[in-house]
Scaffold this motif. Structure first.
Motif, PDB file in Angstrom:
ATOM      1  N   LEU A 187      -1.154 -19.983 -27.267  1.00  0.00           N
ATOM      2  CA  LEU A 187      -1.370 -18.628 -27.769  1.00  0.00           C
ATOM      3  C   LEU A 187      -0.404 -17.700 -27.043  1.00  0.00           C
ATOM      4  O   LEU A 187      -0.365 -17.690 -25.806  1.00  0.00           O
ATOM      5  N   LYS A 188       0.394 -16.938 -27.795  1.00  0.00           N
ATOM      6  CA  LYS A 188       1.348 -16.052 -27.123  1.00  0.00           C
ATOM      7  C   LYS A 188       1.661 -14.832 -27.974  1.00  0.00           C
ATOM      8  O   LYS A 188       1.552 -14.869 -29.211  1.00  0.00           O
ATOM      9  N   PRO A 189       2.072 -13.733 -27.321  1.00  0.00           N
ATOM     10  CA  PRO A 189       2.448 -12.519 -28.058  1.00  0.00           C
ATOM     11  C   PRO A 189       3.692 -12.762 -28.909  1.00  0.00           C
ATOM     12  O   PRO A 189       4.645 -13.397 -28.453  1.00  0.00           O
ATOM     13  N   ARG A 190       3.678 -12.240 -30.116  1.00  0.00           N
ATOM     14  CA  ARG A 190       4.845 -12.402 -30.993  1.00  0.00           C
ATOM     15  C   ARG A 190       6.054 -11.641 -30.461  1.00  0.00           C
ATOM     16  O   ARG A 190       7.202 -12.051 -30.698  1.00  0.00           O
ATOM     17  N   TYR A 191       5.827 -10.535 -29.762  1.00  0.00           N
ATOM     18  CA  TYR A 191       6.928  -9.727 -29.238  1.00  0.00           C
ATOM     19  C   TYR A 191       6.974  -9.771 -27.712  1.00  0.00           C
ATOM     20  O   TYR A 191       7.533  -8.882 -27.083  1.00  0.00           O
ATOM     21  N   GLY A 192       6.409 -10.774 -27.109  1.00  0.00           N
ATOM     22  CA  GLY A 192       6.304 -10.838 -25.661  1.00  0.00           C
ATOM     23  C   GLY A 192       7.628 -11.115 -24.974  1.00  0.00           C
ATOM     24  O   GLY A 192       8.584 -11.601 -25.577  1.00  0.00           O
ATOM     25  N   THR A 193       7.675 -10.816 -23.679  1.00  0.00           N
ATOM     26  CA  THR A 193       8.830 -11.108 -22.841  1.00  0.00           C
ATOM     27  C   THR A 193       8.349 -11.771 -21.556  1.00  0.00           C
ATOM     28  O   THR A 193       7.224 -11.550 -21.118  1.00  0.00           O
ATOM     29  N   ALA A 194       9.227 -12.588 -20.964  1.00  0.00           N
ATOM     30  CA  ALA A 194       8.955 -13.206 -19.660  1.00  0.00           C
ATOM     31  C   ALA A 194       7.641 -13.982 -19.633  1.00  0.00           C
ATOM     32  O   ALA A 194       6.967 -14.030 -18.618  1.00  0.00           O
ATOM     33  N   SER A 195       7.272 -14.581 -20.764  1.00  0.00           N
ATOM     34  CA  SER A 195       6.042 -15.384 -20.868  1.00  0.00           C
ATOM     35  C   SER A 195       4.781 -14.593 -20.551  1.00  0.00           C
ATOM     36  O   SER A 195       3.741 -15.164 -20.220  1.00  0.00           O
ATOM     37  N   ARG A 196       4.862 -13.277 -20.664  1.00  0.00           N
ATOM     38  CA  ARG A 196       3.674 -12.444 -20.455  1.00  0.00           C
ATOM     39  C   ARG A 196       2.629 -12.753 -21.518  1.00  0.00           C
ATOM     40  O   ARG A 196       2.904 -12.806 -22.697  1.00  0.00           O
ATOM     41  N   GLY A 197       1.391 -12.953 -21.062  1.00  0.00           N
ATOM     42  CA  GLY A 197       0.276 -13.133 -21.979  1.00  0.00           C
ATOM     43  C   GLY A 197       0.178 -14.485 -22.646  1.00  0.00           C
ATOM     44  O   GLY A 197      -0.645 -14.673 -23.540  1.00  0.00           O
ATOM     45  N   VAL A 198       0.968 -15.464 -22.203  1.00  0.00           N
ATOM     46  CA  VAL A 198       0.913 -16.807 -22.788  1.00  0.00           C
ATOM     47  C   VAL A 198      -0.299 -17.558 -22.236  1.00  0.00           C
ATOM     48  O   VAL A 198      -0.522 -17.590 -21.024  1.00  0.00           O
ATOM     49  N   LYS A 199      -1.080 -18.164 -23.127  1.00  0.00           N
ATOM     50  CA  LYS A 199      -2.280 -18.910 -22.722  1.00  0.00           C
ATOM     51  C   LYS A 199      -2.327 -20.248 -23.446  1.00  0.00           C
ATOM     52  O   LYS A 199      -1.811 -20.384 -24.558  1.00  0.00           O
ATOM     53  N   ILE A 200      -2.972 -21.208 -22.810  1.00  0.00           N
ATOM     54  CA  ILE A 200      -3.155 -22.521 -23.404  1.00  0.00           C
ATOM     55  C   ILE A 200      -4.563 -22.610 -23.985  1.00  0.00           C
ATOM     56  O   ILE A 200      -5.550 -22.318 -23.305  1.00  0.00           O
ATOM     57  N   LEU A 201      -4.661 -22.988 -25.256  1.00  0.00           N
ATOM     58  CA  LEU A 201      -5.947 -23.216 -25.919  1.00  0.00           C
ATOM     59  C   LEU A 201      -6.209 -24.719 -25.870  1.00  0.00           C
ATOM     60  O   LEU A 201      -5.521 -25.508 -26.513  1.00  0.00           O
TER      61      LEU A 201
ATOM     62  N   VAL B  11      -4.829  -7.617 -28.219  1.00  0.00           N
ATOM     63  CA  VAL B  11      -4.594  -6.190 -28.449  1.00  0.00           C
ATOM     64  C   VAL B  11      -3.188  -5.949 -28.996  1.00  0.00           C
ATOM     65  O   VAL B  11      -2.747  -4.813 -29.105  1.00  0.00           O
ATOM     66  N   GLU B  12      -2.484  -7.041 -29.322  1.00  0.00           N
ATOM     67  CA  GLU B  12      -1.142  -6.961 -29.882  1.00  0.00           C
ATOM     68  C   GLU B  12      -0.958  -8.148 -30.816  1.00  0.00           C
ATOM     69  O   GLU B  12      -1.737  -9.109 -30.775  1.00  0.00           O
ATOM     70  N   PRO B  13       0.047  -8.133 -31.681  1.00  0.00           N
ATOM     71  CA  PRO B  13       0.261  -9.267 -32.583  1.00  0.00           C
ATOM     72  C   PRO B  13       0.488 -10.562 -31.799  1.00  0.00           C
ATOM     73  O   PRO B  13       1.315 -10.611 -30.886  1.00  0.00           O
ATOM     74  N   MET B  14      -0.252 -11.600 -32.158  1.00  0.00           N
ATOM     75  CA  MET B  14      -0.182 -12.879 -31.450  1.00  0.00           C
ATOM     76  C   MET B  14       0.116 -14.005 -32.434  1.00  0.00           C
ATOM     77  O   MET B  14      -0.014 -13.853 -33.651  1.00  0.00           O
ATOM     78  N   MET B  15       0.494 -15.143 -31.894  1.00  0.00           N
ATOM     79  CA  MET B  15       0.734 -16.339 -32.679  1.00  0.00           C
ATOM     80  C   MET B  15       0.185 -17.541 -31.931  1.00  0.00           C
ATOM     81  O   MET B  15      -0.030 -17.489 -30.709  1.00  0.00           O
ATOM     82  N   VAL B  16      -0.045 -18.614 -32.655  1.00  0.00           N
ATOM     83  CA  VAL B  16      -0.489 -19.868 -32.052  1.00  0.00           C
ATOM     84  C   VAL B  16       0.467 -20.961 -32.508  1.00  0.00           C
ATOM     85  O   VAL B  16       0.800 -21.058 -33.701  1.00  0.00           O
ATOM     86  N   GLN B  17       0.913 -21.766 -31.540  1.00  0.00           N
ATOM     87  CA  GLN B  17       1.932 -22.777 -31.826  1.00  0.00           C
ATOM     88  C   GLN B  17       1.517 -24.118 -31.244  1.00  0.00           C
ATOM     89  O   GLN B  17       0.785 -24.202 -30.254  1.00  0.00           O
ATOM     90  N   VAL B  18       2.013 -25.190 -31.844  1.00  0.00           N
ATOM     91  CA  VAL B  18       1.785 -26.537 -31.325  1.00  0.00           C
ATOM     92  C   VAL B  18       2.382 -26.642 -29.922  1.00  0.00           C
ATOM     93  O   VAL B  18       3.482 -26.148 -29.657  1.00  0.00           O
ATOM     94  N   TYR B  19       1.663 -27.268 -29.020  1.00  0.00           N
ATOM     95  CA  TYR B  19       2.073 -27.397 -27.617  1.00  0.00           C
ATOM     96  C   TYR B  19       3.126 -28.498 -27.467  1.00  0.00           C
ATOM     97  O   TYR B  19       3.061 -29.531 -28.142  1.00  0.00           O
ATOM     98  N   CYS B  20       4.072 -28.282 -26.573  1.00  0.00           N
ATOM     99  CA  CYS B  20       5.081 -29.294 -26.252  1.00  0.00           C
ATOM    100  C   CYS B  20       5.255 -29.334 -24.736  1.00  0.00           C
ATOM    101  O   CYS B  20       5.444 -28.290 -24.100  1.00  0.00           O
ATOM    102  N   ALA B  21       5.185 -30.527 -24.166  1.00  0.00           N
ATOM    103  CA  ALA B  21       5.273 -30.677 -22.708  1.00  0.00           C
ATOM    104  C   ALA B  21       6.661 -31.085 -22.243  1.00  0.00           C
ATOM    105  O   ALA B  21       6.858 -31.344 -21.059  1.00  0.00           O
TER     106      ALA B  21
END
Length: 398
Positions: free
Chosen positions: A151-165, A178-188
């Protein structure tokens, strides 16, 4: 008098405004923060306005309105930091100033838009993602690809607000955004960053580097580092794939770029791309190790005032590679720590008694180290040693 409006938030000397060419007869009017005011070029500065934060788009636009009322619309708008690109584009559109507009800028700021454009080419794979405002779409993504998801902000910078679901129970976090977010497939897979200048037809100069840790892991007890790859087939393979990607993102348009990729060895996967210079120590390494100023090129692309820095870059590169074969590396950490002995490749360390407040996550790091060498294994060794020293130092402090 016509003027260049500059949005400026760096505390340090990432951008050498006092050296960059200005259109004839123009001065700079800057909107900055109290912390970044001192790094502006006083001799070229017609005026400066300070705001508590340039992240407040409403406050930035209100200050531009005040400047326009007093001095007329700017002839040009320059923003070199990623966080200011969309504000600069909005200002250009509102006052009919030439330069990059919002629709163009969003392809390098909105991560979902990036993925859609990256999906138009086949050289670099794209991980599936959906907008986070549809729980049904996120659940479908999980059903098809499993957990974890990112889960991460669509307009984020410096990995701010990135979380693992990590499972269905974490999906309640979608409602907290509180801002536009997106969810993406995880890659290690390990992450690369690729930096350089694309002239609209080809890559003029590029370097590829491998992160130590990842930007998302950077935290109070986790440093971040990067080591440039040695010259060879691996680097050439990456550059070939990247050139095809850039032809999709910026056909016929010049950009400086910072691209991040997952590297699975036999496959590269797209993470994100910025039409701007990379953060942390990247602009300094380019200038200090190979005498190419990517921010100087970015300034030229936004002002059209000269081709000096592009000409210098062409003269210092050949077939996309810097002529100077020395490599660089860097390490940053949120905690302060002096480098230990035995680091033969270390050439610069931020003074530990430095008192300053920076608006950027990486610029605000209390430990900042830059390393350089013609010996790639020596760089790898020294960066590893720095990580060991930091871990040992922090364990003693704790």
């Amino acid at each position: 008098m016509s003027y260049v409006l500059c949005l400026h938030r760096w505390v340090g000397s990432q951008a050498l405004y006092d050296r960059y060419e200005l259109p004839a007869g123009m001065m700079i009017r800057a909107i900055c923060t109290p912390e970044s005011l001192a790094s502006l070029p006083s001799e070229r500065l017609a005026s400066s306005s300070t705001l508590a934060s340039l992240d407040d788009a409403g406050a930035v636009m209100a200050e531009v309105e005040r400047l326009v009322e007093r001095h007329g619309a700017p002839a040009l708008v320059v923003a070199l930091n990623e966080g200011d690109l969309l504000n600069a584009a909005s200002i250009r559109e509102r006052w009919a100033v030439p330069g990059d507009v919002v629709a163009w800028t969003e392809r390098f700021r909105d991560k979902l838009t990036m993925l859609e454009i990256a999906g138009r080419q086949t050289s670099i794979s794209v991980l599936p993602a959906v907008a986070a405002d549809s729980r049904e779409a996120v659940e479908q993504l999980a059903a098809e690809h499993g957990y974890p998801l990112v889960l991460k902000p669509r307009y984020g910078t410096a990995s701010r607000g990135v979380k693992i679901l990590r499972g269905p129970g974490d999906l309640d976090q979608l409602q907290q955004a509180v801002e536009p977010m997106m969810v993406q497939v995880y890659c290690a897979a390990p992450i690369l960053h690729v930096d350089g200048w694309w002239d609209g037809q080809r890559i003029v100069v590029v370097t590829a580097s491998r992160y130590v840790n990842s930007c998302a892991d950077f935290g109070p007890d986790s440093p971040l580092g990067s080591i440039e790859l040695e010259e060879g087939e691996d680097e050439q393979r990456i550059a070939r794939h990247v050139e095809q990607l850039l032809a999709t993102f910026a056909p016929g348009r010049e950009i400086v770029f910072h691209l991040e990729l997952f590297d699975r060895g036999d496959e590269l996967l797209f993470l994100e791309i910025g039409a701007r210079v990379g953060g942390a120590e990247i602009p300094f390494l380019w200038r200090e190790v190979r005498d190419i100023d990517l921010l100087g090129i970015a300034w030229e692309l936004q002002t059209g005032a000269s081709t000096r820095y592009r000409d210098l870059a062409r003269s210092r590169s050949n077939e996309g590679r810097p002529l100077h074969r020395e490599r660089g590396a860097w390490v940053i950490a949120r905690r302060g720590s002096s480098p230990g002995d035995g680091l033969g490749t270390l050439y610069w360390a931020q003074p530990q008694d430095l008192e300053r407040s920076a608006s950027g996550v990486y610029e605000g790091a209390r430990t900042r180290l830059r390393l350089r060498s013609f010996d790639g294994p020596a760089l790898v060794h020294d960066v590893g040693k720095v990580f060991e020293q930091l871990t040992e130092s922090w364990s003693i402090q704790s």
